[in-house]
Each structure stands twice: as C-alpha cells, then as structure tokens.
Scaffold this active site. Structure first.
Site, PDB file in Angstrom:
ATOM      1  N   HIS A   1       0.862  -1.189   0.000  1.00  0.00           N
ATOM      2  CA  HIS A   1       0.000   0.000   0.000  1.00  0.00           C
ATOM      3  C   HIS A   1       0.899   1.239   0.000  1.00  0.00           C
ATOM      4  CE1 HIS A   1      -3.488   2.362   0.499  1.00  0.00           C
ATOM      5  NE2 HIS A   1      -3.808   2.123   1.760  1.00  0.00           N
TER       6      HIS A   1
ATOM      7  N   ARG B   1      -2.999  11.341 -11.135  1.00  0.00           N
ATOM      8  CA  ARG B   1      -2.137  11.919 -10.094  1.00  0.00           C
ATOM      9  C   ARG B   1      -0.672  11.848 -10.555  1.00  0.00           C
ATOM     10  NH1 ARG B   1      -3.884   8.259  -5.243  1.00  0.00           N
ATOM     11  NH2 ARG B   1      -3.490   6.742  -6.909  1.00  0.00           N
TER      12      ARG B   1
HETATM   13  N1  CMX Z   1       5.306  -5.240 -12.553  1.00  0.00           N
HETATM   14  C1  CMX Z   1       5.307  -6.559 -12.795  1.00  0.00           C
HETATM   15  N2  CMX Z   1       4.244  -7.349 -12.682  1.00  0.00           N
HETATM   16  C2  CMX Z   1       3.087  -6.752 -12.325  1.00  0.00           C
HETATM   17  C3  CMX Z   1       2.994  -5.382 -12.097  1.00  0.00           C
HETATM   18  C4  CMX Z   1       4.166  -4.603 -12.207  1.00  0.00           C
HETATM   19  N3  CMX Z   1       4.184  -3.306 -11.942  1.00  0.00           N
HETATM   20  N4  CMX Z   1       1.722  -5.079 -11.766  1.00  0.00           N
HETATM   21  C5  CMX Z   1       1.038  -6.249 -11.780  1.00  0.00           C
HETATM   22  N5  CMX Z   1       1.873  -7.260 -12.127  1.00  0.00           N
HETATM   23  C6  CMX Z   1       1.572  -8.688 -12.179  1.00  0.00           C
HETATM   24  C7  CMX Z   1       1.095  -9.132 -10.805  1.00  0.00           C
HETATM   25  O1  CMX Z   1       2.188  -9.375  -9.926  1.00  0.00           O
HETATM   26  C8  CMX Z   1       0.316 -10.361 -11.140  1.00  0.00           C
HETATM   27  O2  CMX Z   1       1.221 -11.415 -11.368  1.00  0.00           O
HETATM   28  P1  CMX Z   1       0.878 -12.941 -10.901  1.00  0.00           P
HETATM   29  O3  CMX Z   1      -0.301 -13.298 -11.732  1.00  0.00           O
HETATM   30  O4  CMX Z   1       2.136 -13.669 -11.219  1.00  0.00           O
HETATM   31  O5  CMX Z   1       0.568 -12.852  -9.437  1.00  0.00           O
HETATM   32  C9  CMX Z   1      -0.316  -9.992 -12.479  1.00  0.00           C
HETATM   33  O6  CMX Z   1       0.490  -8.918 -13.009  1.00  0.00           O
HETATM   34  C10 CMX Z   1      -1.750  -9.491 -12.362  1.00  0.00           C
HETATM   35  O7  CMX Z   1      -1.803  -8.455 -11.391  1.00  0.00           O
HETATM   36  P2  CMX Z   1      -2.872  -7.282 -11.501  1.00  0.00           P
HETATM   37  O8  CMX Z   1      -4.222  -7.877 -11.333  1.00  0.00           O
HETATM   38  O9  CMX Z   1      -2.605  -6.472 -12.716  1.00  0.00           O
HETATM   39  O10 CMX Z   1      -2.464  -6.378 -10.276  1.00  0.00           O
HETATM   40  P3  CMX Z   1      -3.000  -6.501  -8.773  1.00  0.00           P
HETATM   41  O11 CMX Z   1      -4.320  -5.836  -8.704  1.00  0.00           O
HETATM   42  O12 CMX Z   1      -2.878  -7.884  -8.288  1.00  0.00           O
HETATM   43  O13 CMX Z   1      -1.904  -5.646  -7.999  1.00  0.00           O
HETATM   44  C11 CMX Z   1      -0.482  -3.792  -7.628  1.00  0.00           C
HETATM   45  C12 CMX Z   1      -1.870  -4.245  -8.074  1.00  0.00           C
HETATM   46  C13 CMX Z   1      -0.451  -2.270  -7.540  1.00  0.00           C
HETATM   47  C14 CMX Z   1      -0.156  -4.367  -6.220  1.00  0.00           C
HETATM   48  C15 CMX Z   1       0.538  -4.298  -8.669  1.00  0.00           C
HETATM   49  O14 CMX Z   1       0.288  -3.702  -9.920  1.00  0.00           O
HETATM   50  C16 CMX Z   1       1.992  -4.049  -8.265  1.00  0.00           C
HETATM   51  O15 CMX Z   1       2.560  -4.848  -7.534  1.00  0.00           O
HETATM   52  N6  CMX Z   1       2.583  -2.898  -8.735  1.00  0.00           N
HETATM   53  C17 CMX Z   1       3.907  -2.524  -8.329  1.00  0.00           C
HETATM   54  C18 CMX Z   1       3.903  -1.951  -6.921  1.00  0.00           C
HETATM   55  C19 CMX Z   1       3.229  -0.601  -6.873  1.00  0.00           C
HETATM   56  O16 CMX Z   1       3.474   0.251  -7.707  1.00  0.00           O
HETATM   57  N7  CMX Z   1       2.391  -0.390  -5.863  1.00  0.00           N
HETATM   58  C20 CMX Z   1       1.749   0.944  -5.688  1.00  0.00           C
HETATM   59  C21 CMX Z   1       0.246   0.876  -5.711  1.00  0.00           C
HETATM   60  C22 CMX Z   1      -0.310   2.272  -5.664  1.00  0.00           C
HETATM   61  C23 CMX Z   1      -1.648   2.346  -4.980  1.00  0.00           C
HETATM   62  O17 CMX Z   1      -2.089   1.372  -4.322  1.00  0.00           O
HETATM   63  O18 CMX Z   1      -2.263   3.415  -5.077  1.00  0.00           O
END
Ligand code: CMX
Length: 426
Positions: free
Chosen positions: A263, A318
């Site tokens: 988060h 944003r």
């Molecule tokens: N890089 C690589 N892989 C990614 C990715 C990224 N930035 N974003 C998603 N994926 C992958 C996930 O790990 C997941 O892989 P698995 O199927 O192997 O588990 C797959 O793509 C599908 O995920 P998703 O449904 O697109 O994304 P989620 O809703 O599960 O997760 C988030 C969302 C933000 C946690 C994820 O995109 C991520 O880890 N991003 C990087 C960390 C980040 O920037 N966090 C900040 C969030 C900001 C906020 O909350 O406002």
C-alpha cells in the site's frame, strides 16, 4: 452559510433523508455477488461498502465529490478537505473558516514529543507517526461526549471536532518526527501566516528559496487525500471507527495499514528502483538499456514499482499532475529524466509481458523523484507524507459515516469446509 460546520449540518439532513428512503424502498435489492475466488482474493471488486467522498472509475482515475482530480490540482488542501467533508468547494468565507479552524488547533501537546523521544532511535517513521496520533487519544472530544451520553444523531459533531484537532496537528507532528528521526536539529515552529501544506514544508526545514517545495507539498497533499473506501487504510479506519472508536484510534489504525509495502510503502520502493538505474548506468540510460533493465527486473521475479494498479486501467491522473510539475520545475534533474524515460519504456514492456492488467504508472511512479530533488532523501519518511495527506480522506469518511449513522461492520466469515460443501451442492 459557508462555515464548515453549518454547511455540514445542512448537508447531513439531506443525506440522511436520501439514504433513509433508499434503504426503505430498495433495501433488499442486490448490488453485488461474491465468488469463491473473491472470498480468498482480498474481496477484490465486491461492492459491500459505501463511500461518498470519492470514487475511482478504472478508465478515469480519482474523482473527489464529483470533481476529477485534474481539476483540483491547483487547489489548497484546505479547500479539498472542505470539499471531501461537505461535498462542495468552499467560497471565500468557507475557506477562511477552515483555515482559521486548523490554525487555532495546531499545537501538538508536549507529552507527544516525550512519547516519541522514548522510542528506539531506529523506529520506523510510520510507527512514530501512528503512535504519536494514538498518544493523543486522551484529547478525544467524541469519547468524552459519548461517555456523558450524547444522542446518536449528534455523534458527527464531536467527531468533526476530533478530526479538525487531529488534522491541524499532523503537519507539526510529522515534521517534528522528520527532524527527530533523521537528526535534522530542533523542531521548527509553525508560521501562522502560512497555509496548512506550506507550513508543513516550512517545518520540515527543507531549503526553499523559490517557494516550489511549498507548491509541491500543496500538490502532494491534494493528490493523495482520498481514494475511495475499499483500500486498506480507508477500510481499516472505517472498520475501527464503526465500533465508535474515536478518530485517534481509527486514523492511527488506518495508518498502520498504509505502512504496508503493498500500500503506502510502495513509493519508497519506486525511488529505490530509479536510483538503482542511475547507479547502474551512471546517469540516464538509453531507451534500449532501460528496456533491458526492466526485463531483468521482471525476469528476476520482481514487479516494476510505480506501475500497475488494483483498480485503474489508465495512466493515473495523479502521476500526470506530478509529471507536469517535474517538467515545469526540474526537467533536467537526472532522477526526473529517468522517471520520464521509464514512462516512455515500461508500459510497452509490461504490455509485452502480458501479466499486469494495468501497464500504466500509478501515483508513486513520480512523487519520490520530486521529493528527492528538493533534498528529502530519506525514503523511509515518504509514507508519512502520504499519511498526512490521506488522513484528510480517512477523517472525512469517518465524519460522513457518523453523520449518516452507519452500523458497526460485521461481515460474515465462512470456513473452507463450508465453501467445499456449498460448491458441492452446485
Ligand atoms: N510489474 C510486474 N508485474 C506486475 C505489475 C508490475 N508493476 N503489476 C502487476 N503485475 C503482475 C502481478 O504481480 C500479477 O502477477 P501474478 O499473476 O504472477 O501474481 C499480475 O500482473 C496481475 O496483477 P494485476 O491484477 O494487474 O495487479 P494486482 O491488482 O494484483 O496488484 C499492484 C496491483 C499495484 C499491487 C501491482 O500492480 C503491483 O505490484 N505494482 C507494483 C507496486 C506498486 O506500484 N504499488 C503501488 C500501488 C499504488 C496504490 O495502491 O495506489
């Protein structure tokens, strides 16, 4: 009738009436269903909470009380807070009222500093921030009034008092933590002539001859203020608050969720990645070098920080606002140039990999490099900045929740055995 409290009182009558008739007429109407995958998968997408302060359509990004965030980026956080609480932007009188309310409540009690000074030196700034807030719980007007026995319809009034007291003190508290935790010297007194966010910038003690750091803080506080009700911090604050725990308990709890790496802590990871790029290539890489570096990150099983989102499916507006700020204020900064290049290269890489549902940047992809540019280089502190801003959303949601008389949260949990029996029936 522009004063915050009067405006809110006027709105509350309307909200209560509207909700009463909705529940009376359509109380049994279904708005969502839950699959087995959702029950194990963080309840993703289940519609079972109401939050009227903001909404995040996947194709548009954050909308606060009907106004898209891109139209609010030049507003003061005080204006946005007024908007979140009442549903309307303040007129001049309303803005003066909320500014003076916050200004007169800004003193942090002396005992809070003693509590924080007693913590081990290597405590995380988020633990200090959350504890600082919790230590002020004795000040709660809501708890005092509740103990005296006020009516349910009046709960919102002492909650508003608590929230204004709490929000007013957060810049001093958070800036004091920064200076204490990172050996920046003694605390800096607030300047009564500055607005809420500019005062925060001032008390951090970051040199700001151009005044742009104050502008960055105003923007930062507006952009992070609220993001619906289902994210971990908002939902935690709501859940704790639904037990009629006061704002100090509820906001402190919400911040504990914000401290998690999935988060609010993600923003520090993001800058770490940008810095590792600069170190590896001794400056800004070429597009091809960066593409390879992104693939190496993915192939080593890591995510690209700052990209992807649980709800959004477009570039986070944003991010766009921070990106614009960077282009105006520090286009030649090496970290900003890397962030800019990542924005050109990474969405293509993520699309090619085909896993992330959202290949676009989120808010965290650009905020860190701007803070770094102004000399706030302590990553561990970044989530506190996020928390000061998000406390506006948590408090607004709490006030509204009290105003409309929401019930204590108590969803039904089931066992894996029950799920097995249930699917077997089908
Ligand atoms: N890089 C690589 N892989 C990614 C990715 C990224 N930035 N974003 C998603 N994926 C992958 C996930 O790990 C997941 O892989 P698995 O199927 O192997 O588990 C797959 O793509 C599908 O995920 P998703 O449904 O697109 O994304 P989620 O809703 O599960 O997760 C988030 C969302 C933000 C946690 C994820 O995109 C991520 O880890 N991003 C990087 C960390 C980040 O920037 N966090 C900040 C969030 C900001 C906020 O909350 O406002």
């Amino acid at each position: 009738m522009a004063r915050l409290k009067d405006k809110l009182a006027e709105k509350i009558q309307m909200w209560r009436e509207e909700i009463r008739s909705l529940v009376k007429e359509y109380g049994d109407r279904k708005i969502s269903e839950v699959t087995v995958k959702q029950a194990y998968g963080g309840m993703r997408g289940v519609k079972a909470l109401v939050c009227d302060t903001s909404v995040v359509p996947p194709d548009k990004g954050l909308i606060l009380r009907g106004i898209h965030i891109s139209e609010l980026k030049n507003k003061l956080p005080e204006e946005v807070l007024y908007l979140l609480i009442t549903g309307e932007l303040p007129d001049e009188e309303g803005l003066e009222d909320i500014k003076s309310e916050l200004n007169r409540r800004k003193e942090v009690p002396e005992y809070v500093w003693k509590v924080l000074e007693a913590m081990p030196k290597d405590s995380h700034p988020m633990a200090m921030f959350s504890l600082g807030i919790l230590s002020m719980e004795r000040e709660s007007v809501f708890r005092r009034e509740y103990t005296k026995g006020i009516k349910k319809t009046e709960y919102w009034e002492p909650t508003l008092e608590d929230c204004l007291n709490l929000l007013a003190r957060l810049p001093s508290l958070a800036a004091g933590i920064y200076r204490m935790r990172f050996d920046k010297g003694s605390r800096i007194d607030p300047d009564p002539n500055l607005d809420w966010a500019a005062n925060y910038a001032h008390m951090l003690g970051v040199p700001d001859p151009s005044g742009e750091f104050k502008n960055l803080m105003r923007l930062y506080m507006v952009l992070h203020s609220d993001h619906e009700g289902g994210n971990v911090s908002a939902h935690t604050c709501h859940c704790v608050g639904s037990a009629l725990s006061d704002a100090y308990y509820a906001v402190s709890a919400g911040l504990n969720g914000l401290a998690g790496p999935l988060h609010g802590l993600a923003n520090q990871e993001c800058l770490r990645w940008v810095i590792s790029i600069k170190e590896k290539f001794n400056g800004v890489p070429t597009e091809e070098q960066l593409r390879q570096f992104a693939w190496d990150t993915l192939n080593s099983g890591q995510v690209i920080p700052g990209y992807g989102h649980a709800v959004l499916r477009v570039t986070d507006p944003r991010f766009e606002a921070f990106h614009e700020f960077g282009k105006r204020v520090c286009p030649d900064d090496v970290y900003f140039r890397i962030v800019d290049l990542i924005f050109k290269v990474v969405p293509g890489v993520l699309k090619e990999q085909g896993k992330a549902k959202d290949p676009w940047p989120n808010v965290d992809a650009a905020s860190g490099c701007l803070l770094y540019h102004f000399g706030v280089t302590e990553f561990e502190y970044y989530t506190v900045l996020f928390g000061v801003s998000r406390a506006m959303g948590m408090c607004s949601q709490l006030i509204v929740s009290r105003a409309i008389g929401e019930a204590i949260e108590r969803p039904k949990s089931v066992t894996t055995e029950w799920i097995k029996q249930e699917v077997a029936k089908a």
